[in-house]
Design a protein around this motif. Structure first.
Motif, PDB file in Angstrom:
ATOM      1  N   SER A   3       0.811  -1.208   0.112  1.00  0.00           N
ATOM      2  CA  SER A   3       0.083   0.091  -0.149  1.00  0.00           C
ATOM      3  C   SER A   3       0.987   1.183   0.188  1.00  0.00           C
ATOM      4  CB  SER A   3      -0.803   0.191   1.237  1.00  0.00           C
ATOM      5  OG  SER A   3      -0.317   0.153   2.331  1.00  0.00           O
ATOM      6  N   THR A   4       0.217   2.316  -0.141  1.00  0.00           N
ATOM      7  CA  THR A   4       0.851   3.807  -0.173  1.00  0.00           C
ATOM      8  C   THR A   4       0.223   4.492   0.772  1.00  0.00           C
ATOM      9  OG1 THR A   4       1.215   3.436  -2.759  1.00  0.00           O
ATOM     10  CG2 THR A   4       1.406   5.642  -1.516  1.00  0.00           C
ATOM     11  N   LYS A   5       0.900   5.323   1.514  1.00  0.00           N
ATOM     12  CA  LYS A   5       0.544   6.121   2.307  1.00  0.00           C
ATOM     13  C   LYS A   5       0.973   7.613   1.901  1.00  0.00           C
ATOM     14  CE  LYS A   5      -1.237   3.364   5.013  1.00  0.00           C
ATOM     15  NZ  LYS A   5      -2.797   2.939   5.542  1.00  0.00           N
ATOM     16  N   TYR A   6      -0.120   8.588   1.917  1.00  0.00           N
ATOM     17  CA  TYR A   6       0.105  10.062   1.820  1.00  0.00           C
ATOM     18  C   TYR A   6       0.041  10.906   2.980  1.00  0.00           C
ATOM     19  CZ  TYR A   6       0.004   9.323  -3.227  1.00  0.00           C
ATOM     20  OH  TYR A   6       0.108   8.697  -4.643  1.00  0.00           O
ATOM     21  N   ILE A   7       1.178  11.496   3.356  1.00  0.00           N
ATOM     22  CA  ILE A   7       1.005  12.556   4.482  1.00  0.00           C
ATOM     23  C   ILE A   7       1.121  13.978   3.760  1.00  0.00           C
ATOM     24  CG2 ILE A   7       2.101  13.614   6.424  1.00  0.00           C
ATOM     25  CD1 ILE A   7       3.280  10.685   6.852  1.00  0.00           C
ATOM     26  N   THR A   8      -0.207  14.472   4.094  1.00  0.00           N
ATOM     27  CA  THR A   8      -0.292  16.023   3.125  1.00  0.00           C
ATOM     28  C   THR A   8      -0.209  17.238   4.114  1.00  0.00           C
ATOM     29  OG1 THR A   8      -2.709  15.856   3.446  1.00  0.00           O
ATOM     30  CG2 THR A   8      -1.738  14.792   1.543  1.00  0.00           C
ATOM     31  N   PRO A  32       0.093   1.929  10.831  1.00  0.00           N
ATOM     32  CA  PRO A  32       0.619   0.333  10.804  1.00  0.00           C
ATOM     33  C   PRO A  32       1.830   0.098   9.967  1.00  0.00           C
ATOM     34  CG  PRO A  32      -1.855   0.406  11.216  1.00  0.00           C
ATOM     35  CD  PRO A  32      -1.391   1.663  10.671  1.00  0.00           C
ATOM     36  N   ILE A  33       2.748  -0.416  10.105  1.00  0.00           N
ATOM     37  CA  ILE A  33       3.964  -0.697   9.271  1.00  0.00           C
ATOM     38  C   ILE A  33       3.507  -1.727   8.396  1.00  0.00           C
ATOM     39  CG2 ILE A  33       5.201  -2.202  10.513  1.00  0.00           C
ATOM     40  CD1 ILE A  33       6.528   1.117   8.742  1.00  0.00           C
ATOM     41  N   GLU A  34       2.770  -2.873   8.546  1.00  0.00           N
ATOM     42  CA  GLU A  34       2.641  -3.614   7.962  1.00  0.00           C
ATOM     43  C   GLU A  34       2.009  -3.542   6.451  1.00  0.00           C
ATOM     44  OE1 GLU A  34       3.991  -6.638   8.481  1.00  0.00           O
ATOM     45  OE2 GLU A  34       4.641  -5.861  10.482  1.00  0.00           O
ATOM     46  N   ASN A  35       2.594  -3.966   5.294  1.00  0.00           N
ATOM     47  CA  ASN A  35       2.275  -4.051   4.021  1.00  0.00           C
ATOM     48  C   ASN A  35       2.362  -2.432   3.131  1.00  0.00           C
ATOM     49  OD1 ASN A  35       0.935  -5.330   1.910  1.00  0.00           O
ATOM     50  ND2 ASN A  35      -1.025  -4.179   1.847  1.00  0.00           N
ATOM     51  N   ILE A  36       2.900  -1.467   4.120  1.00  0.00           N
ATOM     52  CA  ILE A  36       3.255  -0.445   3.558  1.00  0.00           C
ATOM     53  C   ILE A  36       4.410  -0.525   2.491  1.00  0.00           C
ATOM     54  CG2 ILE A  36       4.105   2.106   3.842  1.00  0.00           C
ATOM     55  CD1 ILE A  36       2.512   2.259   6.399  1.00  0.00           C
ATOM     56  N   LYS A  37       4.403   0.036   1.460  1.00  0.00           N
ATOM     57  CA  LYS A  37       5.765  -0.165   0.463  1.00  0.00           C
ATOM     58  C   LYS A  37       6.291   1.229   0.191  1.00  0.00           C
ATOM     59  CE  LYS A  37       5.909  -4.646  -0.092  1.00  0.00           C
ATOM     60  NZ  LYS A  37       7.094  -5.251   0.457  1.00  0.00           N
ATOM     61  N   GLU A  38       5.455   2.146   0.264  1.00  0.00           N
ATOM     62  CA  GLU A  38       5.907   3.517   0.108  1.00  0.00           C
ATOM     63  C   GLU A  38       5.168   4.814   0.707  1.00  0.00           C
ATOM     64  OE1 GLU A  38       5.503   4.422  -4.128  1.00  0.00           O
ATOM     65  OE2 GLU A  38       3.540   3.793  -4.405  1.00  0.00           O
ATOM     66  N   ILE A  39       5.995   5.697   0.911  1.00  0.00           N
ATOM     67  CA  ILE A  39       5.282   6.865   1.723  1.00  0.00           C
ATOM     68  C   ILE A  39       5.416   8.239   1.034  1.00  0.00           C
ATOM     69  CG2 ILE A  39       5.400   8.173   3.810  1.00  0.00           C
ATOM     70  CD1 ILE A  39       6.221   5.626   5.479  1.00  0.00           C
TER      71      ILE A  39
END
Length: 333
Positions: A3-8, A32-39
């Motif tokens: 998954s991708t997480k965006y911090i705006t 949660p860190i699990e499954n994050i591939k990019e931030i």
């Protein structure tokens, strides 16, 4: 593919036990860190080396954008996939006639995808775009076949994009007219959208290539250089018509993005405001993860998977000489 997480928003990103903590206005949000591939850090974010060490151990890529939404750089963990044999083949291909073959395939894929995007408007009685479609299907094809020099190929690619931009006057409302392509900084709303979308796609390709054995710095259309991942430039060019420009056309023509509500215009630049960026990011991710039927493979996939498949096609060609074509919209909608 993760998954991708965006911090705006502005704030501080840190490690908290086995998760990530984003502190904003004295409030903590846990990721949660699990499954994050990019931030994606889309604003001014404070971080520390403890966080970077943790992120690196999880093979997570972080892309940084400044307050104005301009791409600043990428934190790239140590390589998780290495292949000396492939690296040798990549260098050999760059130094041989294979570079011309790959570069032509990239430009050809760009042309097919622009053709398909414009043909959608032609079918809906927008006859003016046929001039560019006809050029792509005739003169462009003939010229590309005859070229055997990288600079000439890049000049033809430049003309291809210029002819595509020319059609915007028939595709977009007057608020989003494109007089000329201006990048740094963008000077009007449509240039702001193109620059922002291109940056998102470029960084997305960095993350995808990181999950393969390809070397980010060896490219075939663009000249490799210091300080950038030039293979991501090659790969993203082919998907710009599909992902970036389809997203722009949809948001603008359906009035989901409006000049008076979603842009900041200063003396010498124009940028999306925070709400505008969030709207664009949401639409961009939805398009990337849109499922379609791949006609040749007769299976469903997303555009994100199509990008990764192009990486594997390139690897197969470099290692085995296997014939391939990069993804085009003709293979699936």
């Amino acid at each position: 593919m993760g998954s991708t997480k965006y911090i705006t928003s502005m704030g501080e990103l840190s490690r908290k036990d086995n998760s990530l903590c984003f502190q904003k206005n004295q409030k903590n949000v846990y990721l949660p860190i699990e499954n994050i591939k990019e931030i994606y850090c889309m604003n001014e974010i404070s971080i520390n080396t403890k966080l970077l060490d943790y992120i690196s151990s999880k093979n997570i890529v972080i892309h940084f954008f400044n307050y104005y939404g301009f791409y600043s750089g990428t934190f790239y963990p140590r390589e998780q996939y290495n292949s000396g044999r492939l690296l040798v083949k990549e260098v050999e291909a760059y130094s041989s006639e294979k570079r011309i073959i790959i570069a032509k395939k990239i430009v050809s894929a760009i042309a097919v995808n622009i053709d398909e995007v414009l043909y959608h408007y032609y079918k809906h009685k927008n006859k003016e775009v046929k001039r560019t479609i006809d050029w792509i299907r005739n003169d462009f094809k003939i010229q590309l076949l005859q070229l055997d020099d990288i600079q000439q190929i890049m000049l033809l690619e430049g003309e291809l994009w210029q002819r595509f931009y020319w059609t915007f006057q028939f595709v977009l409302p007057t608020d989003f007219m494109l007089n000329k392509r201006v990048r740094r900084p963008p000077d009007n709303p449509i240039n702001a959208l193109i620059s922002f979308g291109n940056s998102l796609l470029y960084t997305k390709c960095i993350s995808i290539i990181y999950q393969t054995h390809l070397n980010q710095t060896i490219s075939y259309l663009h000249e490799p250089s210091d300080g950038r991942f030039s293979l991501s430039l090659d790969l993203s060019e082919m998907f710009k018509p599909i992902i970036v420009f389809r997203t722009i056309f949809d948001l603008v023509n359906n009035k989901k993005l409006r000049v008076k509500d979603h842009f900041e215009k200063k003396v010498n630049y124009c940028i999306l405001n925070e709400e505008g960026r969030q709207i664009f990011i949401k639409a961009f991710e939805e398009r990337l993860n849109k499922t379609f039927l791949h006609k040749k493979l007769n299976r469903k996939m997303t555009y994100k998977t199509a990008i990764k498949m192009d990486c594997y096609k390139l690897i197969k060609y470099l290692l085995e000489g296997k014939y391939f074509e990069f993804y085009s919209l003709k293979e699936g909608q």
